[in-house]
Design an enzyme around this catalytic site. Structure first.
Site, mmCIF file in Angstrom:
data_model
loop_
_atom_site.group_PDB
_atom_site.id
_atom_site.type_symbol
_atom_site.label_atom_id
_atom_site.label_comp_id
_atom_site.label_asym_id
_atom_site.label_seq_id
_atom_site.Cartn_x
_atom_site.Cartn_y
_atom_site.Cartn_z
ATOM 1 N N MET A 32 0.838 -1.199 0.000
ATOM 2 C CA MET A 32 0.000 0.000 0.000
ATOM 3 C C MET A 32 0.875 1.253 0.000
ATOM 4 S SD MET A 32 -3.488 -0.816 1.912
ATOM 5 C CE MET A 32 -2.990 -0.491 3.593
ATOM 6 N N TYR A 34 4.111 4.026 0.736
ATOM 7 C CA TYR A 34 4.856 4.692 1.799
ATOM 8 C C TYR A 34 5.906 3.702 2.315
ATOM 9 C CZ TYR A 34 5.562 8.857 4.484
ATOM 10 O OH TYR A 34 6.107 10.018 4.970
ATOM 11 N N HIS A 39 9.084 -3.351 3.503
ATOM 12 C CA HIS A 39 8.712 -3.583 2.106
ATOM 13 C C HIS A 39 9.954 -3.891 1.264
ATOM 14 C CE1 HIS A 39 5.491 -0.533 3.341
ATOM 15 N NE2 HIS A 39 4.777 -1.585 2.997
ATOM 16 N N MET A 186 8.309 -2.062 11.843
ATOM 17 C CA MET A 186 8.140 -1.003 10.842
ATOM 18 C C MET A 186 6.757 -1.070 10.240
ATOM 19 S SD MET A 186 11.629 -0.501 8.828
ATOM 20 C CE MET A 186 13.133 -0.096 9.711
ATOM 21 N N SER A 188 3.998 1.635 7.707
ATOM 22 C CA SER A 188 3.772 2.947 7.083
ATOM 23 C C SER A 188 3.021 3.856 8.052
ATOM 24 C CB SER A 188 2.962 2.783 5.797
ATOM 25 O OG SER A 188 3.566 1.823 4.967
#
Ligand code: AMP
Length: 280
Positions: A32, A34, A39, A186, A188
């Site tokens: 998704m 950011y 990621h 972590m 976003s």
């Protein structure tokens, strides 16, 4: 070189054709956006596995209920493209909602019992939305492999189930949760935490550490350990759930084992925080 596609299927198709010339299996990393190191670890893993790596950046409206943070979810396409490209993505696709859900679209995936626990209780629409968008991305991109993070462990279990249930020709790979140096998983959404509230957000990781320590010291009774952890839970942090479950069927566990996972979710100033970890 990394290809960037912002349009619909007519601009995605030629980009996928270019990737096909690489004669490598397709590896998909749905996100998704950011992007953060969590990621990027998935993108690097796809790359290292020898895949032509496709990253999608799409804030999926069907996995948000009215009143949730769809509108305020952080977005930065330029930065996402740069980071994904540096991590080794071959193609980054930023589809618009009308491409993923064109006029007339009405068929969704309805996950079963696995989606009716943990996050599924407070977000009953959530996993149906996730399964529907991931299935659609699989159909459009037709990857042989796809990477997902264990940070969203329930999501990974449900998607694995969907792949089996629908005979999807794709292999899913789970990657361990990437954490900040202080242990915060972590996410976003962490960008929306006020700096002075960050210490409270770390409560989830502290609980995990305590549970792992207790397990290491020989504790095996889930109920008494949960009671202790809940007793120290700060009042300002809205606890959604704290549960020990097994990693395959996500069943509640009374007796702890090395593979038992502690699952946690909380709200802090309107920001949803989740975390999980095995006890060993
Ligand atoms: P999201 O953009 O939050 O929907 O996440 C996209 C993918 O990245 C999902 O497979 C997540 O599980 C994964 N992911 C998100 N945060 C992390 C993290 N801290 N560590 C590993 N994977 C993550």
């Amino acid at each position: 070189m990394t290809l960037r596609v912002a349009g619909g299927l007519s601009s995605l198709s030629p980009a996928l054709d270019i990737l096909r010339h690489m004669e490598r299996p397709f590896g998909l990393v749905p996100t998704m956006g950011y992007l953060h190191e969590g990621h990027l670890a998935l993108i690097r893993a796809a790359r290292e596995a020898g895949c032509a790596t496709v990253v999608t950046v799409f804030v999926n409206p069907t996995q948000f209920a009215p009143g949730e943070d769809f509108a305020s979810y952080p977005r930065d396409e330029k930065r996402d493209f740069r980071l994904a490209s540096h991590a080794g993505a071959d193609l980054v696709w930023f589809p618009k909602a009308e491409v993923i859900y064109p006029a007339g679209w009405q068929t969704s995936v309805l996950p079963g019992a696995l989606a009716k626990r943990l996050c599924g209780l407070s977000r009953p629409h959530f996993f149906g939305g996730v399964c529907s968008v991931v299935l659609r991305l699989f159909q459009i991109i037709q990857p042989q492999h796809a990477w997902f993070g264990e940070k969203d462990f329930q999501q990974l279990v449900i998607l694995r189930r969907m792949v089996v249930d629908f005979f999807l020709p794709v292999t899913l790979h789970g990657m361990p949760t990437v954490r900040e140096p202080d242990g915060l998983a972590m996410s976003s959404r962490n960008a929306r935490l006020a700096p002075e509230r960050r210490d409270l957000a770390l409560t989830l990781w502290r609980c995990i550490c305590r549970a792992r320590q207790a397990y290491g010291a020989g504790r095996r009774d889930a109920a008494t350990l949960l009671a202790e952890l809940r007793a120290d839970w700060p009042a300002e942090l809205g606890l959604d759930y704290m549960e020990f479950r097994d990693p395959k069927e996500l069943e509640l566990q009374e007796k702890l084992g090395p593979k038992t996972r502690l699952f946690l979710a909380a709200w802090l100033d309107g920001v949803r925080l989740i975390d999980n970890s095995p006890l060993e």
